[in-house]
Scaffold this motif. Structure first.
Motif, mmCIF file in Angstrom:
data_model
loop_
_atom_site.group_PDB
_atom_site.id
_atom_site.type_symbol
_atom_site.label_atom_id
_atom_site.label_comp_id
_atom_site.label_asym_id
_atom_site.label_seq_id
_atom_site.Cartn_x
_atom_site.Cartn_y
_atom_site.Cartn_z
ATOM 1 N N GLN B 103 26.443 14.546 60.646
ATOM 2 C CA GLN B 103 27.661 15.298 60.336
ATOM 3 C C GLN B 103 27.705 16.611 61.099
ATOM 4 N N ARG B 104 26.549 17.238 61.210
ATOM 5 C CA ARG B 104 26.534 18.506 61.958
ATOM 6 C C ARG B 104 26.813 18.269 63.434
ATOM 7 N N ARG B 105 26.331 17.150 63.968
ATOM 8 C CA ARG B 105 26.606 16.844 65.375
ATOM 9 C C ARG B 105 28.097 16.593 65.578
ATOM 10 N N ARG B 106 28.680 15.878 64.623
ATOM 11 C CA ARG B 106 30.131 15.646 64.729
ATOM 12 C C ARG B 106 30.906 16.957 64.633
ATOM 13 N N ALA B 107 30.441 17.842 63.772
ATOM 14 C CA ALA B 107 31.111 19.147 63.659
ATOM 15 C C ALA B 107 30.997 19.912 64.980
ATOM 16 N N HIS B 108 29.827 19.836 65.590
ATOM 17 C CA HIS B 108 29.640 20.509 66.877
ATOM 18 C C HIS B 108 30.612 19.961 67.914
ATOM 19 N N ASP B 109 30.712 18.639 67.971
ATOM 20 C CA ASP B 109 31.624 18.021 68.946
ATOM 21 C C ASP B 109 33.069 18.430 68.669
ATOM 22 N N GLU B 110 33.420 18.504 67.408
ATOM 23 C CA GLU B 110 34.774 18.917 67.051
ATOM 24 C C GLU B 110 35.016 20.364 67.472
ATOM 25 N N ASN B 111 33.984 21.175 67.327
ATOM 26 C CA ASN B 111 34.118 22.572 67.749
ATOM 27 C C ASN B 111 34.241 22.693 69.273
#
Lengths: 306, 306
Positions: B103-111
């Motif tokens: 989830q944190r990786r996905r958040a990073h990509d979204e950012n």
């Protein structure tokens, strides 16, 4: 669907969920520091609250001035003595942020009466709720200065009566309308201008759970902690934000971490459960006390140390 | 009963009170730094918001990702360019406190996508809302650590795109469910691990008005302030606390003191009006913009300095 039968038929207030542990019995040593703050069972009179606490095996009660005044101070002192309970604190003094000097003088006089009551009731601490911004004022800095000045004026009066003032930092949610002292660090800055037997701080999980570095600040507070009050921060926040204080375990507070920090600071006093919640208040008082005793021995007491 | 006629027939949103000053006209130099945050006129599309800001003489707009994505980034870039408005910031990145690494990786990509959008739109700053506690978690310390780690991971990406990350400390009201960074002091501690052209802070009056010593902290923030957002803290707090951000002047914030401190820090950027309020959203957008322009020139602009 459960593989094992429930331990108890009791249900928690206000969630309605089955109790996770048995209700501790009278005499259970885990209850040795648990205090019922009177407002948690707001529908109970003083006599009912004392009886309810005794019936549940609690050794202490946190009193409020209004129900004490309902029966009169002399009667209240007798009722408390007859109950055998300790008084963990008296709520509440404070409300001394007015801009008008006459109003501040009246607040001071009212606080002297509160100190007299605390002394008569054997309460070691008078909890001080500073008060919010005066109506129409936006001068938060000024209100905070006046709060500190009012504490200074009260400190020798408290010492003379053998009562310690407990500054209660309040969740910033209430900064405008109830309490302009918003962090434990800020409360400690005020308290440290006085000796520890005059002015201390109240650590309340609802008010402080969010404060950055709060665990370190608690540990550094040492003998300044004069009251530890527990209840939970729940979301969504109830529409009436004055009734937003939830049952421990129903929200987001890390009671293990908070309680361990309070213990590390050296606090060995009572732990008050102070809940303001419409559904808790609507429940039978005995059910509320049973729930809070269970939640306390599950979530708070194991971290209190010796 | 008034001795003099009202200056204007206009009424303020949402109070319904007569306007205290005339609405500034297009070209009024007092509007030179006023930016309409898109969420203040939530019913307006991107095109309507751009048109509304231009019609009212505002030189800047604070964009949100959702309405940008509604028209598509390429179209949004064209619309903004055609409007002639500056983009003061893009809201919002962040939401990077998950415990789960995926989830944190996905958040990073979204950012990263948000940073690309900010760069394309010419927004100098991407506003970062850290996110709250993961569901069921009470580990606030851990969530705050993960937020700081996420900022560290994003910082070089922001620099590479010429966008500064703006950490937005949020009122503790939202610590559980929206933003675990709760004070300006805390946001600055995170930001100062990076250079000022990578990571800064957002000063928002609603979030920070209660913070002890905040005026001194603002003054000490210097070039770390990358966005100044204004709206008021109103009481009683609306039942939906996400819609509690009021029109300047309707609540308890001392805009003169806040704005003077932001000016002393050296901030010379745009000032976004960001209001979340059901009645403001229900009003015609043009009336909302007229009101906020009046309140801004009355309560904020005089203290902005040169």
């Amino acid at each position: 669907m459960s593989a094992s039968p429930p331990l108890t038929r009791e249900v928690d207030v206000p969630s309605g969920a089955p109790a996770r542990i048995r209700t501790p019995s009278v005499g259970d040593p885990r209850l040795a520091r648990l205090s019922l703050n009177q407002r948690t069972t707001a529908e109970w009179s003083l006599r009912e609250a004392l009886d309810g606490a005794v019936a549940a095996g609690l050794p202490a009660i946190g009193l409020w001035r209004e129900p004490v005044q309902e029966v009169g101070l002399g009667t209240a002192v007798e009722l408390v003595r007859d109950s055998g309970l300790r008084v963990s604190s008296l709520c509440r003094g404070g409300f001394f942020t007015a801009e008008d000097e006459d109003q501040r003088r009246r607040a001071h006089d009212e606080n002297l009466r509160a100190l007299d009551e605390a002394a008569a009731l054997g309460a070691p601490t008078l909890v001080l709720v500073p008060g919010g911004l005066p109506a129409g004022s936006r001068d938060l800095v000024g209100a905070r200065t006046r709060a500190a000045e009012a504490v200074a004026r009260l400190a020798p009066e408290a010492r003379a009566r053998g009562v310690v003032l407990g500054i209660e930092p309040m969740n910033p949610l209430y900064a405008a309308d109830r309490g302009v002292v918003s962090t434990l660090a800020q409360a400690l800055r005020i308290a440290r201008d006085f000796s520890a037997d005059e002015v201390g701080v109240v650590v309340d999980t609802f008010h402080l759970w969010w404060e950055p570095e709060v665990l370190q600040t608690i540990r550094s507070a040492g003998d300044r902690i004069v009251s530890y009050q527990v209840c939970d921060w729940i979301t969504p926040l109830p529409a009436d934000t004055l009734l937003a204080r939830g049952m421990m375990g129903d929200g987001h507070v890390d009671f293990a971490a908070f309680t361990a920090a309070v213990a590390d600071a050296g606090y060995r006093g009572d732990v008050e459960v102070e809940i303001f919640h419409a559904e808790v208040w609507a429940a039978p008082g005995a059910d509320t006390v049973a729930t809070l005793a269970r939640r306390y021995v599950e979530l708070v007491e194991p971290w209190l140390g010796t």
